[in-house]
Design an enzyme around this catalytic site. Structure first.
Site, PDB file in Angstrom:
ATOM      1  CB  VAL A  54      -6.746   0.081   0.093  1.00 45.16           C
ATOM      2  CG1 VAL A  54      -6.653   0.638   1.511  1.00 45.16           C
ATOM      3  CG2 VAL A  54      -7.249   1.156  -0.861  1.00 45.16           C
ATOM      4  CB  ALA A  55      -5.500  -4.839   1.776  1.00 48.24           C
ATOM      5  CD1 TRP A  90       0.365   2.306  -1.264  1.00 50.49           C
ATOM      6  CD2 TRP A  90      -0.875   2.723   0.559  1.00 50.49           C
ATOM      7  NE1 TRP A  90       0.705   3.558  -0.816  1.00 50.49           N
ATOM      8  CE2 TRP A  90      -0.047   3.846   0.303  1.00 50.49           C
ATOM      9  CE3 TRP A  90      -1.749   2.767   1.637  1.00 50.49           C
ATOM     10  CZ2 TRP A  90      -0.075   4.978   1.106  1.00 50.49           C
ATOM     11  CZ3 TRP A  90      -1.766   3.891   2.437  1.00 50.49           C
ATOM     12  CH2 TRP A  90      -0.945   4.985   2.170  1.00 50.49           C
ATOM     13  CG  HIS A  91      -2.875   0.405   4.613  1.00 53.94           C
ATOM     14  ND1 HIS A  91      -3.872   0.657   3.702  1.00 53.94           N
ATOM     15  CD2 HIS A  91      -2.901   1.438   5.469  1.00 53.94           C
ATOM     16  CE1 HIS A  91      -4.473   1.805   4.001  1.00 53.94           C
ATOM     17  NE2 HIS A  91      -3.893   2.301   5.069  1.00 53.94           N
ATOM     18  CG  ASP A  92       1.837  -5.053   6.518  1.00 54.39           C
ATOM     19  OD1 ASP A  92       2.888  -5.263   5.891  1.00 54.39           O
ATOM     20  OD2 ASP A  92       1.589  -5.564   7.619  1.00 54.39           O
TER      21      ASP A  92
END
Length: 581
Positions: A462-463, A465-467
């Site tokens: 998730v981290a 994927w965000h940036d």
């Protein structure tokens, strides 16, 4: 291993009697009283929970009268502190004044300094016109289609050519010549899924392909035609309205994975059987289609569906096509209620941005000389702004989809300030993303059998994927770490064993206060002030007696708030509502 894991549908995701009673069109329940404040999720209704024995309501007990008194004192103070910090007479005002813009409320300036929300706020009128044009053209197309083919099979599959045509035009307007790059990636993913079919290599190659695409997008900033050949440099000049297509492609990547995995499961007949009747929300993703439904036209209509292309919410491919095959009846009253809820949310954010300049204060680090209470309120209201700046666009696009007859998942189930569980918080925050992660990552990796390991892997994904940044990677690991105490507490002190003890509710509230402090810390690191900022904030709080006093008072107020959250969920349970968050 991944291929073996995803062939079978785990038993905990098979339908229950409660799911089968759920009807998205005409729910068998109606929210009453205070529970109407939370957005309605029809699949949350479980009649079995309504039949359970529940404690008597505490809303009018002496204990809660004391809690109301705390609310009457604490909440106005929480509003007054950032408002006072945002007045022109405050000594720190000149440090961030240049970040403010002319406003429209009571002659106040507006804090429009958040780049992400500013792009939506400044573009809401064009987006509204685009939504109106889409709905108008769809109406005309529907009239024409019915004249050509008067008999109807009750499906909306006839809309697929219109969706593909409108989406293609919109993509060209948004990204210019870069729309060709988007179609090239989409076609490559489709060809890969079709070539693999039901092979166990399919999921692995799907993930590798999409991971490489995301990395390449980030590394080469969306690529340049001139980098392929100097003669193509002229194509780079046609940038479109939104040339940074690769920034929002993360959302599109989720749809690519969804199509490929749903097609893989359909080839292996690993989903649930179609009973032929209406499908509730929880089953639309899990019931496979015939393989001919996984066509290129349906794929393109799904991946670049104009209403959800920019920001979501995220629908699975199976869900999208089922809603075309068996449209979900949505009453105009339900859409109107959602419109009113959206207007209330956007006006709330406008009032905050006009009267609390906490984003500008945070960006300029204009907090020198602030007390512990002032510093913490700047952090708290920044988190509220983060929640609202995501909620408003998501609800705008979902409202547009509802008006089109599509019912995508609600992304924000509860108010950010109505959460005490780390596990529950992530079920309610970006819910459609959470459902996507459960279906395509959590379950294939083992689900509850490897909860801690899968949690670390998921939040790392998730981290990234965000940036691709250390700040968000630190956030992902902190969230994974902060989940451990709650999981341990649930294991050693289960409500089934201790729930009837008079002390249990209060011990849970103490644990919930610690949970809230940890969640706020992690989210401040990931989305607001980073690791250096949180270190400064913690030092200011714990390095002085005044700061420690404030922390103790804040914990007492959080304890009161948690007790109200507990009772709110008990009230939902009395009505048969179980949102798992």
């Amino acid at each position: 291993m991944l291929g073996d894991a995803v062939v079978q549908m785990p038993s905990d995701l098979r339908p229950t009697a409660a799911f089968e009673l759920d009807s998205p069109a005409q729910p068998t329940y109606r929210l009453k009283g205070i529970t109407r404040l939370t957005v309605d999720i029809p699949s949350a209704y479980n009649p079995e929970r309504r039949a359970e024995k529940h404690p008597a309501p505490r809303w009018r007990t002496p204990e809660f009268m004391l809690y109301y008194l705390v609310f009457v004192i604490a909440v106005p103070l929480m509003v007054w502190i950032p408002y006072r910090l945002s007045t022109p007479s405050h000594p720190n005002y000149p440090f961030y004044e240049s970040s403010l813009s002319p406003g429209w409320l009571f002659g106040r300036q507006v804090d429009n300094s958040d780049r992400q929300y500013r792009s939506f706020r400044n573009g809401i009128l064009p987006l509204t016109l685009l939504a109106s044009a889409f709905l108008g053209l769809k109406y005309l197309y529907t009239l024409a289609a019915r004249k050509i083919r008067p008999s109807s099979d009750g499906t909306n599959l006839y809309l697929v050519p219109f969706l593909v045509a409108f989406s293609t035009v919109m993509l060209l307007a948004l990204h210019g010549s870069s729309a060709l790059k988007v179609f090239a990636i989409l076609s490559g993913n489709y060809a890969l899924a079709k070539a693999c079919g039901g092979s166990k290599a399919g999921p692995v190659l799907t993930w590798v392909f999409n991971a490489l695409v995301l990395f390449g997008n980030e590394r080469y900033s969306g690529y340049r035609y001139a980098g392929l050949h100097p003669s193509l440099a002229a194509m780079d000049e046609w940038e479109g309205i939104y040339p940074r297509w690769h920034v929002s492609f993360n959302i599109t990547m989720l749809r690519l994975v969804s199509f490929s995995m749903d097609y893989y499961w359909a080839c292996n007949r690993a989903g649930l059987p179609d009973t032929g009747g209406p499908l509730p929300e929880k089953l639309r993703s899990r019931v496979n289609h015939n393989l001919d439904m996984y066509s290129y036209m349906n794929y393109i209509a799904y991946v670049i569906y104009p209403l959800l292309y920019i920001a979501g919410p995220i629908m699975t491919f199976n869900d999208f096509v089922w809603q075309l095959r068996r449209p979900v009846p949505l009453s105009w009253q339900a859409v109107l209620r959602y419109l009113i809820r959206f207007v209330v949310c956007i006006m709330t954010l406008e009032f905050i941005l006009h009267f609390m300049y906490v984003v500008a204060i945070k960006d300029r680090k204009a907090w020198l000389g602030y007390s512990a209470a002032e510093l913490c309120m700047v952090g708290f209201w920044n988190l509220i702004v983060v929640w609202l700046k995501l909620l408003v666009p998501w609800r705008f696009f979902r409202l547009w989809a509802l008006a089109d007859g599509m019912d995508p998942p609600e992304n924000m189930v509860r108010c950010m300030a109505n959460n005490y569980s780390a596990l529950g918080f992530w079920r309610a925050w970006h819910r459609s993303y959470n459902l996507w992660i459960i279906r395509y990552i959590y379950v294939p990796l083992g689900g509850t059998r490897n909860r801690l390991l899968t949690s670390v892997l998921i939040f790392t994904f998730v981290a990234l994927w965000h940036d691709l940044s250390f700040k968000l990677l630190a956030w992902g690991w902190l969230v994974s770490l902060f989940i451990v105490p709650e999981v341990a507490a649930r294991y050693f002190f289960p409500s089934s064993q201790f729930g009837d003890k008079p002390w249990y509710r209060h011990v849970c509230a103490v644990g919930a206060v610690l949970n809230i402090l940890m969640m706020m810390t992690a989210n401040l690191v990931g989305f607001v002030i980073g690791t250096d900022g949180i270190k400064y904030m913690i030092r200011q709080v714990v390095d002085s007696w005044q700061g420690i006093q404030f922390l103790l008072v804040a914990c007492a107020c959080l304890f009161v708030g948690v007790q109200v959250m507990f009772e709110y969920r008990e009230e939902e349970a009395r009505q048969g509502i179980y949102r798992r968050c």
